[in-house]
Scaffold this motif. Structure first.
Motif: not given
Ligand code: FES
Ligand SMILES: [Fe+2]
Ligand SMILES: [Fe+2]
Lengths: 401, 386
Positions: A155, A185, A188, A235, A265, A268
Motif C-alpha cells: 500500500e 491508498e 489503506h 493491485e 481496490e 483502482h
C-alpha cells in the motif's frame, strides 16, 4: 550430489546465505527478454542482493517521470470521469467507519485469523519438525502478520505510485480520478498499519521480491510501466489476496477492514484497465507493446514463485531447524498458500487480456506455467466492487455448506 | 557526500554478505499499540465464579501483565460489546487490593439490563474486555476506631472489598460492623463468606436482613427501612455514644434504601462528615443524544491560560472530541460517575446524559462533566484542575 555434500558440511547460516544468492541468480537467469532484464535488473540487485528494504533505514528511490500539464483541462474520458464521481461518493473514514473496539486475540481458536489447516503439518513433519498446538497457533499468527505487513508495504508503494501516475498521465479526467486514489491508498496505509500495531503488535520487514517490484516501478520513467506494475500487477494480485483473506478469516474487524479496502481496490484496478487499454491500443508501437507483455509475464512469475515468506522462516526455522529448500517445499504445499496463488491470478490474467497484453505470442508461456485457465474470468472493467464482495460471500457460504 | 556514499556502500556490502558476517536483520519489528486513552486497557477474564443466584464474579487480569492497582471501595468502568454496540458500565471491585495481580468485579443481573444480563449469562474464562479506571472516592478513612458498613443488594460489592482489605491488616484494631440487606439469602452474594469471616474474626460484626425467611444463614426478616436499620445497628453496637471514638458510616445500595438509612442515621445524630455514600446509576443508552447538535460544533478548551480550538462531531462528547484531537483532559470513569472530568462551561450550552454524580452546588456554579456532555451549539470550557 556433490553440491549437496559440500553444502551439508557448511554451518547453517552459511548454507542459508548461499541458497539466498543462488536463488537471486536464478531469478535473473530466468528473465529471457534483455529489455526486461534491463528494467528489473538494477532493482533486483538492490532488493535481492543488497536487501535495501531491510537495512533498518528509510530508502530513497529516485523518480524519473515527468509531470504532464495540460492548460486546457480537456474532459474526454467519460469512463474515468464516472469513476471519479463514484470514488468521491465512496470515501470512508478509516478511523470512524471500522469497529476498532473489537479486541483481537491472534491466538484465538474461535476468531481465527487464518483458517485451520492453512499449513499442512504433515509436510512439516516430513521434514522432521513437530509443532505443538500452541506453536501452530503462533506460526499462524506470524503468517497472518507477515501477509498483512506485505499488504501494508504494498500500500505504501501504491500510495506513491498513485501520486506519480497522477502527475504523469495524459488524461485529465484520469488525473482527477487519481487524486481520489491517492487518498484511498493513504487510508489503506492507515488502516493496515493500525491493525498491525494495535491488534497484531508486529510489523514484518518488506519482502525482498516485493521490494524489487516497487523499486523498479518507482524508478521507471514511463508512466504506463508504473501503471501496469502498480494498478494491474500489484493491485490486481493484492485484490486477489485481499479477497481470499476476506472470505477465509473469522476475525470480524479484519473482515470488515478488508471488505472496505476491496471496494476501493476494485475501482483502482478498473481505472488501470481503462487507462491502459486506451494507451496500449492507441499509443504504443508493437515492439513497445511486446516489451510490456513480457515484463508483465516476468513480474507475474516473480510474484507467483517467489513469495516464500522467508521472513517467517527467519523467525522460526533459520539456523538449522529447516533448510530454505525444505521451507520452500512447506510453503509450496501449504493448502492456504495454494489457494492464495490461484485466486490472485484469477483476477490478474483477465485484466491483462483486457488491456491487450495477452497476445497469442505470449499465451504458450502462460499456458506452460498453468495460468491460462483464468482467461475466461471477468476483467475489472466488467466487475464492480460490490459484485466482487457478493461473489466472495457466495463462495465462502458454499464452502461452509 | 563522499562519506555518505562510502557508508552506504559499506552497509550494502554488509547486507550482501548477510549471514556470513553478521546477525541477520530481525524478521519483524515489535509494534506497540499507541495509547488511545478512552479505549481503556485490555483485560482477560481469568476465572469466573457465581457467588449467588443471578450474580457473576469476573477475575480480570491485564492482558499485558501489568498489575491492576486500585483501592478498596473504588470501581472500574467495563466496556462491553453487546449486539455490536459498545456499552460502558461501572462495577465496584469486590476483591481486596493486592490480593492477586488482577481485580474481581461482581455483576448482578438487572432486569432488562443489557450488559448485566449479557455478562451473567455469557461471561467465560478467556474472554477479552476493556477496562477504564479505577475511579471513585468511596474510600474509608485510614485511622478509625469503628467502621460501619451498610449495603443493600448489589451495593455489597465495594463493601466486601473493604471488609476483605481491612481484615488482612492484622495490626489493625478497627471494629467493623456490616449490615447487609437483600431479598433472599439465595440472591445475597458474599453473605456466607461474610458469615464465615465474622466467625473467625472477633472484630467483625455482621447483621443480615432478608425479605424472605428461610435459608441456611442466620438472618432477620424484613427490609432495610428506617426502623430496621436503627434496630440492627443498635444490636451491633454501632450507634451508641461516640465517647471520643472515630467512626465512619459507609452506605451503598439502591436510592430508596439509602434514603432510609440516611434518615435512621440522622435520628441517631450521626454527623455528615462521618457519612460516606456510593450511589450507582448506570446511564441509560436511550438518553445518549437527547437534543444534542446534529452538526459539528466548535469547542474552545482553555487550560492554564492557553486555549485550543477543536470541533466536536455530532454524537461525540466533549471528552471524546478533546482526546481525539490530542488535547489532554482529566477523566476516569467516562460515564458521569466519578467527577474526574469536571470542567467549567464558560460559554454555550450542553446536554448531559443523566444521571451524573454532580452535586447541586457544582451544577449551579456552571460545572459540567465532559465525558457525558454533548454541545448544543458552540461552547467554551475551562479545565480548572491540574
Ligand atoms: S470521567 Fe468520570 S465523570 Fe467524567
Ligand atoms: Fe490500496
Ligand atoms: Fe489501490
Amino acid at each position: 550430489m556433490i553440491k549437496e555434500a559440500v553444502m551439508g558440511a557448511l554451518p547453517p547460516r552459511v548454507r542459508e546465505q548461499i541458497d539466498a544468492w543462488m536463488e537471486a541468480m536464478s531469478v535473473f537467469a530466468e528473465i529471457r527478454d534483455p529489455k526486461v532484464l534491463a528494467s528489473l535488473g538494477p532493482a533486483g540487485v538492490r532488493g535481492l542482493l543488497l536487501h535495501r528494504g531491510k537495512q533498518g533505514r528509510p530508502t530513497e528511490m529516485r523518480a524519473r517521470h515527468s509531470a504532464h500539464f495540460d492548460w486546457t483541462y480537456p474532459s474526454d474520458q467519460p469512463e474515468m470521469a464516472d469513476l471519479y464521481r463514484r470514488a468521491k461518493a465512496g470515501q470512508w473514514d478509516g478511523e470512524k467507519d471500522l469497529p476498532w473496539h473489537i479486541s483481537v486475540d491472534p491466538l484465538s481458536t474461535e476468531h481465527r485469523l487464518l483458517p485451520e489447516g492453512f499449513f499442512d503439518l504433515a509436510v512439516l513433519e516430513e521434514h522432521g519438525v513437530h509443532l505443538d498446538a500452541k506453536e501452530q497457533m503462533q506460526i499462524t499468527h506470524s503468517l497472518a502478520a507477515w501477509m498483512l505487513s506485505q499488504f501494508l508495504h504494498g500500500e505504501q508503494g501504491a500510495l506513491f505510485a498513485a501520486a506519480q501516475v497522477t502527475e504523469a498521465v495524459q488524461f485529465f479526467d484520469g488525473k482527477l480520478y487519481g487524486a481520489t486514489q491517492v487518498v484511498d491508498e493513504g487510508r489503506h496505509v492507515e488502516v493496515f498499519n493500525r491493525y498491525l500495531s494495535d491488534k497484531l503488535e508486529r510489523l514484518y520487514q518488506v519482502n525482498d521480491n516485493l521490494f524489487v517490484i516497487i523499486d523498479s516501478l518507482m524508478s521507471d520513467g514511463r508512466w504506463d510501466m508504473k501503471f501496469l506494475g502498480m494498478q494491474i500487477m500489484v493491485e490486481g494480485l493484492a485484490l486477489g489476496a485481499f479477497g481470499t483473506l476476506y472470505s477465509q478469516t473469522r476475525e470480524p474487524l479484519l473482515k470488515e477492514l478488508l471488505r472496505r479496502v476491496i471496494l476501493d481496490e476494485a475501482r483502482h484496478v478498473h481505472y488501470g484497465v481503462v487507462a491502459l487499454r486506451e494507451h496500449v491500443t492507441k499509443e504504443l508501437s508493437e515492439s513497445e507493446r511486446r516489451e510490456r507483455e513480457d515484463w508483465a509475464f516476468e513480474v507475474a512469475l516473480l510474484m507467483r514463485n517467489r513469495f516464500m515468506a522467508y521472513e517467517v522462516y527467519d523467525e522460526w526455522f533459520a539456523g538449522g531447524r529447516l533448510s530454505r529448500a525444505q521451507w520452500r517445499d512447506v510453503v509450496e504445499r501449504a493448502p492456504g498458500m495454494t489457494t492464495f496463488r490461484q485466486v490472485m491470478f484469477s483476477r490478474l490474467v483477465p485484466n491483462l487480456r483486457e488491456i491487450g497484453l495477452l497476445s497469442p505470442r505470449i499465451l504458450p508461456h502462460y499456458d506452460r506455467v498453468g495460468l491460462l485457465r483464468y482467461m475466461g474470468e471477468k476483467a475489472a472493467s466488467e466487475l464492480t466492487g460490490e459484485g466482487m464482495i457478493a461473489d466472495l460471500d457466495r463462495t465462502a457460504l458454499a464452502r461452509a455448506a | 557526500m563522499l562519506e555518505r556514499t562510502f557508508r552506504g556502500l559499506r552497509r550494502d556490502l554488509r547486507f550482501f554478505l548477510g549471514g556470513l558476517v553478521a546477525e541477520p536483520p530481525p524478521p519483524f519489528l515489535v509494534r506497540h499499540r499507541p495509547v488511545r486513552p478512552l479505549e481503556g486497557r485490555e483485560v482477560r477474564v481469568d476465572r469466573v465464579e457465581r457467588p449467588a443466584l443471578d450474580s457473576v464474579s469476573l477475575h480480570l487480569v491485564d492482558r499485558a501483565g501489568e498489575p491492576l492497582r486500585f483501592r478498596a471501595g473504588q470501581f472500574f468502568t467495563l466496556l462491553v460489546e453487546v449486539d455490536g454496540q459498545l456499552l460502558r458500565r461501572a462495577y465496584s471491585a469486590s476483591s481486596a487490593p493486592g490480593a492477586g495481580p488482577g481485580v474481581e468485579i461482581t455483576v448482578r443481573r438487572v432486569p432488562g439490563g443489557l450488559v448485566s444480563n449479557h455478562l451473567v449469562d455469557h461471561a467465560d474464562a478467556g474472554q477479552l474486555l476493556r477496562l477504564l479506571g479505577p475511579s471513585g472516592s468511596f474510600l474509608p478513612p485510614e485511622e478509625l476506631d469503628e467502621l460501619v458498613l451498610i449495603a443493600g443488594g448489589s451495593g455489597i460489592t465495594p463493601i466486601v472489598s473493604i471488609v476483605r482489605d481491612r481484615l488482612t491488616r492484622s495490626a489493625e484494631r478497627t471494629r467493623i460492623h456490616v449490615l447487609y440487606g437483600h431479598r433472599s439469602g439465595e440472591l445475597a452474594a458474599f453473605a456466607s463468606e461474610l458469615a464465615a469471616l465474622a466467625k473467625t474474626h472477633p472484630r467483625l460484626g455482621l447483621r443480615l436482613v432478608f425479605e424472605q425467611p428461610g435459608g441456611e444463614l442466620e438472618h432477620a426478616v424484613g427490609r432495610l427501612d428506617r426502623a430496621t436499620v436503627r434496630a440492627s445497628l443498635e444490636s451491633l453496637g454501632a450507634l451508641g455514644p461516640r465517647e471520643g471514638k472515630k467512626r465512619a458510616y459507609m452506605i451503598c445500595g439502591p436510592v430508596g434504601m439509602m434514603d432510609e438509612v440516611r434518615a435512621a442515621l440522622g435520628e441517631a445524630s450521626v454527623e455528615p462528615d462521618e457519612l460516606f455514600e456510593e450511589r450507582f446509576a448506570s446511564p441509560s443508552v436511550a438518553s445518549v443524544d437527547v437534543g444534542a447538535a446534529k452538526e459539528p460544533q466548535p469547542l474552545l478548551v482553555r487550560r492554564s491560560g492557553r486555549s485550543r480550538a477543536l470541533v466536536v462531531a455530532p454524537g461525540q462528547t466533549l471528552l471524546e472530541a478533546a482526546t481525539a484531537a490530542g488535547v489532554e483532559m482529566p477523566y476516569s470513569c467516562t460515564m458521569g460517575g466519578c467527577g474526574a472530568c469536571r470542567v467549567k462551561l464558560v460559554e454555550g450550552q450542553v446536554t448531559e446524559s443523566e444521571p451524573t454524580c454532580l452535586s447541586a452546588s457544582e451544577r449551579a456554579s456552571g460545572q459540567i462533566l465532559a465525558c457525558v456532555a454533548r454541545p448544543l451549539g458552540p461552547c467554551t470550557v475551562e479545565v480548572e484542575r491540574p
